[in-house]
Motif scaffolding. Structure first.
Motif, PDB file in Angstrom:
ATOM      1  N   TYR A 216       0.828  -1.198   0.000  1.00  0.00           N
ATOM      2  CA  TYR A 216       0.000   0.000   0.000  1.00  0.00           C
ATOM      3  C   TYR A 216       0.868   1.256   0.000  1.00  0.00           C
ATOM      4  N   THR A 217       0.425   2.260  -0.735  1.00  0.00           N
ATOM      5  CA  THR A 217       0.997   3.602  -0.630  1.00  0.00           C
ATOM      6  C   THR A 217      -0.084   4.511  -0.059  1.00  0.00           C
TER       7      THR A 217
ATOM      8  N   ALA B 143      -2.577   4.213  -3.548  1.00  0.00           N
ATOM      9  CA  ALA B 143      -2.204   3.209  -4.544  1.00  0.00           C
ATOM     10  C   ALA B 143      -2.025   1.857  -3.861  1.00  0.00           C
ATOM     11  N   THR B 144      -2.316   0.778  -4.613  1.00  0.00           N
ATOM     12  CA  THR B 144      -2.124  -0.580  -4.121  1.00  0.00           C
ATOM     13  C   THR B 144      -1.410  -1.400  -5.194  1.00  0.00           C
TER      14      THR B 144
ATOM     15  N   ASP C 290       1.915   9.342  -8.454  1.00  0.00           N
ATOM     16  CA  ASP C 290       0.687   8.744  -7.924  1.00  0.00           C
ATOM     17  C   ASP C 290       0.926   7.655  -6.883  1.00  0.00           C
ATOM     18  N   GLY C 291       2.190   7.390  -6.532  1.00  0.00           N
ATOM     19  CA  GLY C 291       2.491   6.412  -5.497  1.00  0.00           C
ATOM     20  C   GLY C 291       2.412   4.969  -5.942  1.00  0.00           C
ATOM     21  N   SER C 292       2.335   4.709  -7.241  1.00  0.00           N
ATOM     22  CA  SER C 292       2.182   3.339  -7.727  1.00  0.00           C
ATOM     23  C   SER C 292       3.528   2.664  -7.945  1.00  0.00           C
ATOM     24  N   PHE C 293       3.500   1.330  -7.979  1.00  0.00           N
ATOM     25  CA  PHE C 293       4.679   0.514  -8.234  1.00  0.00           C
ATOM     26  C   PHE C 293       4.471  -0.321  -9.494  1.00  0.00           C
ATOM     27  N   THR C 294       5.563  -0.525 -10.247  1.00  0.00           N
ATOM     28  CA  THR C 294       5.555  -1.388 -11.424  1.00  0.00           C
ATOM     29  C   THR C 294       6.669  -2.415 -11.281  1.00  0.00           C
TER      30      THR C 294
END
Length: 344
Positions: free
Chosen positions: A168-169, A182-183, A223-227
């Motif tokens: 989680y962000t 973001a999750t 946006d705090g997302s991860f890839t």
């Protein structure tokens, strides 16, 4: 000779009585002067604030736990000034935002993060609570199980959920209020445990406890997302006994990642490609003990210190800054049931 103080969080299932300290001689790499500084139940993770207040997980008994706050400004014996205890199992991790004087408590058994205001006298006041949800395919993933929460480089919070395979962000306001932004969904059964960021804040390295995997993630600060970029095993392919991925640390120069293996009883050393930020294995070295959880690097990162929970010994390695490789220095320094390793 210069001495660097280390605080050790422990379990207290056996010989341990609580929080211990020792000194690392950074000329020889040898530990000395082990001492009990606070007696309490299973202080598995700790945080020492810049103001000199020591925050520790406290397992009061099997169904009651929380946080104990100590005045440790004299750097000698810790003096208890507050206990925050609730029904249910004790927390798993603690962290702090020094700039905003906010404190965060992560509970694995309840699947929650709590935010607290840090008062001028070091005591804590509850502000907000975030609760995770979901589950995974493995027996240990029967419900949400948050294991770690800490600041991101851009002052959000990142929290990992072993039970639901999530990262989680969250935004955190100056008033300590959580907002999920973001999750990231890890692979099924990955079992995320701890996460660390690259010095530039653009990449993160996530270790899976249940899967014994290490993932490289790209972090988007907009946006705090991860890839996901890469996933690699933390143990050799021919290891077929139990193992759990545990702690993860990065070198300050962003060139190396270190992970610990409980079961295989080793530290894995990874080189980070400075163009792709993917990792390649450099070394796997025994911890000379059983069930290593946490470890840490000293101030100039010339040494790595690891705790072996089940064999009550601390292991010290000299670290080569150019290759990242570790060389054993000491393996028989006694600290009972050591978990957390925090340089003061």
């Amino acid at each position: 000779m210069a001495l660097e103080k280390i605080l050790f969080g422990t379990y207290t299932k056996g010989a341990s009585k609580g929080i211990y300290t020792a000194n690392l001689d950074n000329t020889t790499g040898l530990l000395q002067d082990a001492k009990l500084v606070a007696e309490l139940g299973s202080p598995t993770y700790l945080h020492l604030s810049k103001a000199g207040y020591l925050y520790a997980i406290n397992k009061k008994n099997s169904d009651r736990g929380g946080i104990s706050v100590y005045d440790y400004r004299d750097g000698d014996q810790a003096v208890l000034i507050q206990e925050i205890l609730t029904e249910g199992r004790s927390p798993a991790y603690v962290s702090m935002d020094e700039e905003r004087q906010l404190f965060f408590v992560t509970n694995y058994h309840k699947g929650t993060i709590e935010s607290f205001a840090v008062q001028a006298d070091g005591t804590l006041t509850l502000l907000d609570r975030f609760k995770s949800w979901g589950q995974g395919p493995r027996p240990e993933q029967d419900k949400a199980r948050l294991h770690f929460t800490n600041l991101t480089p851009d002052k959000r919070l990142v929290s990992v959920d072993l039970g639901a395979d999530k990262v989680y962000t969250l935004n955190i306001s100056d008033e300590g209020i959580f907002e999920l932004v973001a999750t990231y969904q890890a692979g099924s059964g990955f079992g995320p445990r701890h996460i660390r960021f690259s010095p530039d804040g653009e990449y993160a390295y996530l270790v899976g406890e249940l899967s014994s995997l290490l993932s490289v993630l790209k972090y988007d600060q907009t946006d705090g997302s991860f890839t996901l970029l890469q996933t690699v095993p933390t143990i050799p392919a021919d290891w077929d006994s139990h193992n759990g991925g545990a702690a993860i640390r990065l070198s300050n120069d962003g060139r190396f990642v270190y992970t610990s293996n409980r079961g295989h009883n080793s530290i894995a050393v990874w080189a980070i490609d400075q163009n792709t930020h993917k990792v390649s294995l450099v070394q796997t070295i025994s911890t000379e003990g059983e069930f290593p959880r946490d470890f840490n690097l000293n101030a100039d990162q010339s040494y790595l210190v690891a705790g072996n929970q089940d064999t009550d010994n601390i292991t010290v390695y000299r670290r080569d800054a150019q290759s990242g490789e570790l060389t054993l220095v000491q393996k028989d320094f006694n600290v009972p049931e050591a978990i957390n390793v925090e340089f003061v």
